[in-house]
Design a protein around this motif. Sequence first.
Motif, PDB file in Angstrom:
ATOM      1  N   LYS A  88       0.857  -1.186   0.000  1.00 19.76           N
ATOM      2  CA  LYS A  88       0.000   0.000   0.000  1.00 19.76           C
ATOM      3  C   LYS A  88       0.889   1.230   0.000  1.00 19.76           C
ATOM      4  O   LYS A  88       1.761   1.375   0.856  1.00 19.76           O
ATOM      5  CB  LYS A  88      -0.929   0.008   1.206  1.00 19.76           C
ATOM      6  N   LEU A  89       0.669   2.111  -0.955  1.00 19.49           N
ATOM      7  CA  LEU A  89       1.491   3.307  -1.110  1.00 19.49           C
ATOM      8  C   LEU A  89       1.357   4.204   0.116  1.00 19.49           C
ATOM      9  O   LEU A  89       0.239   4.537   0.515  1.00 19.49           O
ATOM     10  CB  LEU A  89       1.059   4.073  -2.363  1.00 19.49           C
ATOM     11  N   PRO A  90       2.481   4.601   0.753  1.00 23.23           N
ATOM     12  CA  PRO A  90       2.402   5.501   1.910  1.00 23.23           C
ATOM     13  C   PRO A  90       1.734   6.823   1.544  1.00 23.23           C
ATOM     14  O   PRO A  90       1.876   7.324   0.423  1.00 23.23           O
ATOM     15  CB  PRO A  90       3.881   5.721   2.272  1.00 23.23           C
ATOM     16  N   GLU A  91       1.033   7.401   2.494  1.00 24.61           N
ATOM     17  CA  GLU A  91       0.265   8.621   2.242  1.00 24.61           C
ATOM     18  C   GLU A  91       1.152   9.810   1.874  1.00 24.61           C
ATOM     19  O   GLU A  91       0.711  10.729   1.186  1.00 24.61           O
ATOM     20  CB  GLU A  91      -0.577   8.969   3.479  1.00 24.61           C
ATOM     21  N   ASN A  92       2.413   9.795   2.325  1.00 24.05           N
ATOM     22  CA  ASN A  92       3.287  10.943   2.063  1.00 24.05           C
ATOM     23  C   ASN A  92       3.943  10.896   0.685  1.00 24.05           C
ATOM     24  O   ASN A  92       4.734  11.760   0.336  1.00 24.05           O
ATOM     25  CB  ASN A  92       4.372  11.038   3.139  1.00 24.05           C
ATOM     26  N   TYR A  98       6.671   3.053 -11.543  1.00 24.17           N
ATOM     27  CA  TYR A  98       6.420   1.623 -11.337  1.00 24.17           C
ATOM     28  C   TYR A  98       6.911   1.217  -9.958  1.00 24.17           C
ATOM     29  O   TYR A  98       7.738   1.891  -9.344  1.00 24.17           O
ATOM     30  CB  TYR A  98       7.084   0.766 -12.414  1.00 24.17           C
ATOM     31  N   ILE A  99       6.372   0.107  -9.464  1.00 26.15           N
ATOM     32  CA  ILE A  99       6.811  -0.467  -8.191  1.00 26.15           C
ATOM     33  C   ILE A  99       7.175  -1.922  -8.438  1.00 26.15           C
ATOM     34  O   ILE A  99       6.420  -2.665  -9.077  1.00 26.15           O
ATOM     35  CB  ILE A  99       5.706  -0.358  -7.115  1.00 26.15           C
ATOM     36  N   VAL A 145      10.210  -1.602  -3.986  1.00 25.94           N
ATOM     37  CA  VAL A 145      11.045  -0.517  -4.502  1.00 25.94           C
ATOM     38  C   VAL A 145      10.235   0.340  -5.474  1.00 25.94           C
ATOM     39  O   VAL A 145       9.608  -0.190  -6.404  1.00 25.94           O
ATOM     40  CB  VAL A 145      12.300  -1.064  -5.229  1.00 25.94           C
ATOM     41  N   ILE A 146      10.258   1.649  -5.263  1.00 27.96           N
ATOM     42  CA  ILE A 146       9.535   2.575  -6.138  1.00 27.96           C
ATOM     43  C   ILE A 146      10.491   3.146  -7.179  1.00 27.96           C
ATOM     44  O   ILE A 146      11.587   3.607  -6.855  1.00 27.96           O
ATOM     45  CB  ILE A 146       8.902   3.720  -5.312  1.00 27.96           C
ATOM     46  N   ASN A 147      10.081   3.079  -8.425  1.00 29.33           N
ATOM     47  CA  ASN A 147      10.845   3.640  -9.562  1.00 29.33           C
ATOM     48  C   ASN A 147      12.271   3.097  -9.666  1.00 29.33           C
ATOM     49  O   ASN A 147      13.185   3.776 -10.118  1.00 29.33           O
ATOM     50  CB  ASN A 147      10.876   5.172  -9.489  1.00 29.33           C
ATOM     51  N   THR A 155      11.193   1.286   3.435  1.00 34.47           N
ATOM     52  CA  THR A 155      11.506   0.706   4.730  1.00 34.47           C
ATOM     53  C   THR A 155      10.355  -0.175   5.213  1.00 34.47           C
ATOM     54  O   THR A 155       9.198   0.037   4.848  1.00 34.47           O
ATOM     55  CB  THR A 155      11.769   1.802   5.776  1.00 34.47           C
ATOM     56  N   VAL A 156      10.709  -1.132   6.031  1.00 34.25           N
ATOM     57  CA  VAL A 156       9.714  -2.054   6.574  1.00 34.25           C
ATOM     58  C   VAL A 156       8.982  -1.377   7.722  1.00 34.25           C
ATOM     59  O   VAL A 156       9.625  -0.752   8.575  1.00 34.25           O
ATOM     60  CB  VAL A 156      10.405  -3.340   7.073  1.00 34.25           C
TER      61      VAL A 156
END
Length: 435
Positions: A351-355, A363-364, A409-411, A417-418
Amino acid sequence: MTKKYIIFFLTFLCATTIKAQTVFHTKDIENFYQAFDSVQTTKDKEKQIDFVQKIYLDNGSLGVKYAINHSVDGGKIATAKHWAEFMINAKENLIRIRPYFKSLPSQMKILEPKFKYFKEQYPEFKDGNVYFVIGLGMFGGRPEKEDPSLFIGCEVLANEKPDWAVNIVLHEYVHTLQKNSDNALLAHCLNEGACDFIAELINEKNLREIYPNGYIDFGYKNEKVVWKEFKKYITSNEKGKFFDWLYGIKGRNLNGNQMKDLGYFMGYKICKAYYDNATDKKQAIKEIIEMEVSSEEKARAFLIKSNYVPKSDINFIKNFKFDKVIETKKGLKLIQYGYKIEKDNVVFTFKLPENIDKKQIEYITIAGSFNGWNPQNLNYKMTNIANNTYQFIIPKANLKEKYNQFKFVINGENWQTVPDNAKNTLNGNITLEIK
């Protein structure tokens, strides 16, 4: 002096000089990529394994032999099959980092005078061997005090900087010269910080310049806050506890920022204060490298002697009792994070973090022990299924090992981080067990 004796003397002198130098071994990188190129020419797995065995492993230095014994979890021995699979699964990443090794010869020319300067500043310096190898993603820098020897896992540490190896080698080599450390937090931070400080001193290049916007820069900008938080945990006498201050695990959340490796910064600043306050600088270098932190009390003594501690905290530092430190996180319920097993499939969910602005997401991917830790492998690209929730499904049979580790990993470069409430973690990675 006879001619025969002169020749003997010069030969002996030359041999002694060679022996008295630290030797940098880079041939294994060349052998690895020769094997890598050969592996790509065939889909026959037996031929691939044979290429790796004959070209990389059989011709390997002591560094490769070390990698064979330290590249698989559970004390298992790595084989040519492991590397052949790694060369296939991590192909894109290995191609990406290949240009970074062209600078190794020029970096060795930088390191040779640096090591000479090191010996001038620290006469007790012991020459040894530095091996550059490509393992299986399990270690970066591994020092061994006997000989001494240093093993650099280049698949983990190589990057685009033309001098990427210089500071890493200097930092890790200091470890080969240190005494054994107590494994509680304060002693460990002092040992790591000593390596950072001595490396900066010998390299004559500020760590804030080497790692811009990194932990050193963050530490300088937020030093009072970092110290205030750090002193809560240095009273711990538990071995290996609170190592989120170290080793890039999850990091600490300070001033609204999640920052890794702040224990390195604190140790670095304490050692720097020790050096700055010393009259005899060479003696200070010796004392920093050979610091006695084999117990909590000896670590405390070094901290006090450094004169780093603010006057308002000195009584606390002198009198606190080392004991178990309990860190409470209210309302934190530990969960199985990142995946679930559904029949014969592993379903990864992120789930993508809100920030994070979803407009910036190209891509992820999932990078882990099962795909060579390659964040740019689009065969592991996740799909946005709904409400910024990403998913990827893979058959259980595709994961050959019982125990696996991974991260999202994003892009292709922003390693996530976990979460603090994840219970399936190890070394800052998410763990996945195939049952």
